[in-house]
Scaffold this motif. Structure first.
Motif, short mmCIF file in Angstrom:
data_model
loop_
_atom_site.label_atom_id
_atom_site.label_comp_id
_atom_site.label_asym_id
_atom_site.label_seq_id
_atom_site.Cartn_x
_atom_site.Cartn_y
_atom_site.Cartn_z
N ALA A 377 0.85 -1.19 0.00
CA ALA A 377 0.00 0.00 0.00
C ALA A 377 0.88 1.24 0.00
O ALA A 377 2.00 1.22 0.53
CB ALA A 377 -0.90 0.01 1.23
N LEU A 378 0.35 2.29 -0.60
CA LEU A 378 1.01 3.60 -0.56
C LEU A 378 -0.06 4.58 -0.12
O LEU A 378 -1.20 4.49 -0.58
CB LEU A 378 1.55 3.95 -1.95
CG LEU A 378 2.08 5.37 -2.15
CD1 LEU A 378 3.34 5.61 -1.31
CD2 LEU A 378 2.42 5.63 -3.61
N TYR A 379 0.30 5.46 0.79
CA TYR A 379 -0.67 6.45 1.26
C TYR A 379 -0.17 7.84 0.94
O TYR A 379 1.04 8.10 0.97
CB TYR A 379 -0.89 6.29 2.77
CG TYR A 379 -1.41 4.90 3.12
CD1 TYR A 379 -2.70 4.52 2.75
CD2 TYR A 379 -0.61 3.98 3.79
CE1 TYR A 379 -3.17 3.25 3.04
CE2 TYR A 379 -1.07 2.71 4.09
CZ TYR A 379 -2.36 2.34 3.72
OH TYR A 379 -2.83 1.09 4.01
N LEU A 380 -1.13 8.72 0.65
CA LEU A 380 -0.77 10.09 0.31
C LEU A 380 -1.75 11.04 0.98
O LEU A 380 -2.98 10.85 0.87
CB LEU A 380 -0.85 10.25 -1.23
CG LEU A 380 -0.74 11.68 -1.75
CD1 LEU A 380 0.66 12.26 -1.50
CD2 LEU A 380 -1.07 11.75 -3.24
N PHE A 381 -1.21 12.02 1.68
CA PHE A 381 -2.05 13.07 2.26
C PHE A 381 -1.78 14.36 1.49
O PHE A 381 -0.67 14.87 1.49
CB PHE A 381 -1.77 13.24 3.76
CG PHE A 381 -2.42 12.16 4.57
CD1 PHE A 381 -3.71 12.33 5.09
CD2 PHE A 381 -1.78 10.95 4.78
CE1 PHE A 381 -4.33 11.32 5.80
CE2 PHE A 381 -2.39 9.93 5.50
CZ PHE A 381 -3.66 10.11 6.02
N THR A 382 -2.81 14.83 0.82
CA THR A 382 -2.71 16.07 0.04
C THR A 382 -4.11 16.59 -0.22
O THR A 382 -5.06 15.82 -0.27
CB THR A 382 -1.99 15.84 -1.31
OG1 THR A 382 -1.86 17.09 -1.97
CG2 THR A 382 -2.73 14.88 -2.21
N GLU A 383 -4.23 17.90 -0.41
CA GLU A 383 -5.52 18.47 -0.83
C GLU A 383 -5.47 18.81 -2.31
O GLU A 383 -6.41 19.40 -2.84
CB GLU A 383 -5.84 19.72 0.01
CG GLU A 383 -6.07 19.43 1.50
CD GLU A 383 -7.18 18.41 1.75
OE1 GLU A 383 -8.26 18.55 1.16
OE2 GLU A 383 -6.95 17.46 2.53
N SER A 384 -4.36 18.47 -2.96
CA SER A 384 -4.19 18.87 -4.36
C SER A 384 -4.41 17.68 -5.28
O SER A 384 -3.76 16.64 -5.16
CB SER A 384 -2.77 19.41 -4.55
OG SER A 384 -2.36 19.25 -5.88
N ARG A 385 -5.33 17.87 -6.23
CA ARG A 385 -5.58 16.81 -7.22
C ARG A 385 -4.38 16.62 -8.14
O ARG A 385 -4.12 15.52 -8.63
CB ARG A 385 -6.83 17.14 -8.06
CG ARG A 385 -8.12 16.95 -7.31
CD ARG A 385 -8.39 15.46 -7.07
NE ARG A 385 -9.27 15.28 -5.93
CZ ARG A 385 -10.59 15.28 -5.97
NH1 ARG A 385 -11.20 15.43 -7.11
NH2 ARG A 385 -11.31 15.11 -4.88
N THR A 386 -3.64 17.69 -8.34
CA THR A 386 -2.46 17.61 -9.20
C THR A 386 -1.42 16.70 -8.54
O THR A 386 -0.85 15.81 -9.18
CB THR A 386 -1.87 19.02 -9.42
OG1 THR A 386 -2.93 19.89 -9.79
CG2 THR A 386 -0.79 19.03 -10.48
N THR A 387 -1.20 16.91 -7.24
CA THR A 387 -0.24 16.07 -6.51
C THR A 387 -0.74 14.63 -6.49
O THR A 387 0.02 13.68 -6.72
CB THR A 387 -0.07 16.60 -5.07
OG1 THR A 387 0.31 17.96 -5.14
CG2 THR A 387 0.96 15.80 -4.30
N GLU A 388 -2.02 14.47 -6.23
CA GLU A 388 -2.63 13.11 -6.18
C GLU A 388 -2.38 12.39 -7.51
O GLU A 388 -1.94 11.24 -7.54
CB GLU A 388 -4.13 13.28 -5.93
CG GLU A 388 -4.91 12.01 -5.98
CD GLU A 388 -6.42 12.28 -5.97
OE1 GLU A 388 -6.88 13.09 -5.14
OE2 GLU A 388 -7.11 11.66 -6.79
N CYS A 389 -2.65 13.10 -8.58
CA CYS A 389 -2.50 12.52 -9.91
C CYS A 389 -1.03 12.19 -10.19
O CYS A 389 -0.71 11.10 -10.69
CB CYS A 389 -3.03 13.55 -10.90
SG CYS A 389 -3.52 12.83 -12.41
N ALA A 390 -0.15 13.13 -9.84
CA ALA A 390 1.28 12.94 -10.12
C ALA A 390 1.82 11.73 -9.35
O ALA A 390 2.52 10.89 -9.92
CB ALA A 390 2.05 14.20 -9.73
#
Ligand code: NAD
Length: 471
Positions: A377-390
């Motif tokens: 699993a990989l987890y990501l905390f961000t409010e940015s869709r650009t970061t999420e997508c990247a």
């Protein structure tokens, strides 16, 4: 070799029988049940799933007691991690089984006409399910749900490291499901090794990458297909635009589940420099709070020793991590900026120790993840869709959780499994059904219209037509 007329005898006194003989006899019993043909019917499959549901409903108290004896875990935590997900999986499977098991017609191109083609799922045969101790009901019964839904017979080996639960499953399963088609064997690595040297039609293993490798090697001898649900280091990337309060609470909660002994637990955190101090401060508050609500012990002294050895020699700064040998517990530890080549950052932690590594930016975090084996699993905390997508595009992992952790496990439509060193194959919902099914291709052609030009030698016209139609 078993014949249909003579049913192999069910076990009498297991202890007196050499392991290899026991395994062969049990396999013969399961094989005989499968060869009888009864496991193929939808009625049989549904009856088994209903039996599993009753097993859980009527024995929830005993399951809680067994898991508490094995791991010290409380009943609400067991409900959330072991009981509810299996129940949900059974209900989901019962609801969709008829559709999953139905043949699917596929279109034929003009060149293949006339005719009809379809794909029909069929059971693989006798499958082996080797369960794990950390969620001993979930990780044993969940794959069994899919195996039985697909119409297989099964040999089930619960983990020897959760002996009370293993004993309970061995007692209960024969009472709630077809006792000849589902055989439960208890034992340690000697038994598991003996099992995987036999010919199964599928092996489903949950455990470490090291043992996964041994299972794959042994299964190769018979070309047995395998599903390996393994572990590894699941990272959490915290971007500077993340909600740090929420991120810290959720990371702490996930790290505390089962004392950190979960395959999809956050293993370490990569945090952008500008929010590092705020995150560490919040985690130092949230981790003890979350850990205080989970009573799970470290499973045994070997694992406690292993965790103790990770607490030092990493080159970072350590907060917490007090060991109580009597209760076999460790207070949560945060290790800031350990050496990436230290043992702490090389092996799966599987306990309440959380390394936090500072990165300049998301690109550095991605490079760090990509420089290591692909995680479960990989987890990501961000409010940015650009970061999420990247991040989603630039990394590879079994699953990715954005702004929360572990809940991906509870969505039956999401395949659950690893990639590379974190595993191969997947299950849950229809994926589980497909894992335990062979998807057989069928093509039916009419005997009428047996035109001679369809056979060689091909004339000029036929050649031209065939070349055009067949591409
Ligand atoms: P393990 O691999 O040490 O043991 C698992 C089982 O393998 C045991 O029951 C044992 O009997 C058997 N075994 C041991 N040696 C064997 C051999 N040579 N041949 C055949 N079988 C053998 O795993 P563990 O320490 O009990 O569990 C922890 C690991 O499991 C962690 O890495 C964790 O991430 C992983 N895990 C993965 C998932 C998942 O769903 N992907 C779930 C839970 C745990």
């Amino acid at each position: 070799m078993t014949t249909k007329s003579a049913a192999p005898q069910a076990r009498t006194n297991e202890n007196a029988i050499p392991t290899v003989e026991l395994v062969r006899r049990e396999l013969a019993v399961a094989r005989f049940a499968f060869d009888s043909g009864r496991t193929r019917s939808l009625t049989w499959r549904t009856t088994q799933l209903e039996g599993l549901l009753r097993l859980i409903d009527e024995n929830e108290g005993r399951i809680n007691t067994a898991i508490e004896a094995d791991l010290g875990r409380g009943s609400m935590a067991t409900f959330m991690a072991d009981i509810a997900p299996v129940r949900h999986e059974i209900r989901h499977t019962l609801k969709h089984l008829e559709r999953w098991a139905a043949p699917t017609t596929v279109p034929l191109r003009a060149a293949q006409m006339p005719g009809k083609a379809w794909v029909t799922p069929e059971p693989k045969g006798v499958v082996l399910v080797i369960g794990a101790w950390n969620f001993p009901v979930l990780l044993t019964l969940h794959p069994l749900v899919s195996a039985l839904a697909a119409g297989n017979a099964a040999i089930v080996k619960p983990s020897e490291l959760s002996p009370a639960t293993a004993e309970l499953l061995a007692e209960l399963l024969p009472r709630y499901v077809d006792p000849n088609a589902v055989r439960v064997l208890q034992g340690d690595a000697t038994l598991s090794s003996a099992l995987v040297t036999e010919r199964f039609d599928h092996v489903f293993f949950t455990g470490s990458t090291t043992v996964g490798r041994a299972i794959l090697e042994a299964s190769a001898k018979h070309l047995t297909p395998v599903t390996l649900e393994l572990g590894g280091k699941s990272p959490v990337i915290v971007a500077k635009d993340a909600d740090i309060v929420v991120a810290a609470r959720r990371i702490a909660w996930a790290k505390a589940v089962n004392g950190g002994q979960a395959c999809i637990a956050p293993d370490y955190v990569l945090v952008e420099e500008s929010v590092r101090a705020a995150l560490v401060e919040r985690l130092l508050k949230e981790l003890p709070r979350a850990a205080g609500l989970d009573s799970t012990r470290i499973v045994n002294d070997r694992h406690l020793d292993r965790l103790e050895s990770l607490l030092d020699g990493h080159g970072g700064e350590r907060f917490g991590g007090q060991i109580n040998r009597q209760s076999r517990t460790i207070t949560p530890a945060v290790i800031t900026d350990p050496d990436p080549s230290s043992q702490l950052m090389q092996e799966e932690i599987f306990g309440p120790i959380l390394p936090i590594i500072t990165v300049r930016d998301i690109e550095e975090a991605v490079a760090f993840v990509n420089g290591r084996p692909k995680p479960l699993a990989l987890y990501l905390f961000t409010e940015s869709r650009t970061t999420e997508c990247a991040v989603t595009k630039a990394t590879s992992s079994g699953s990715i959780g954005i702004n929360h952790l572990m809940y991906q496990l509870l969505v039956p439509e999401l395949p659950f499994g690893g990639i590379g060193e974190s595993g191969t194959g997947s299950y849950h919902g229809k994926n589980g059904f497909d894992t335990f099914s062979h998807h057989k291709s069928v093509l039916r052609k009419p005997s009428a219209l047996d035109l001679s030009f369809a056979y060689p030698p091909y004339g000029k016209l036929t050649t031209r037509v065939f070349r055009r139609l067949m591409g």
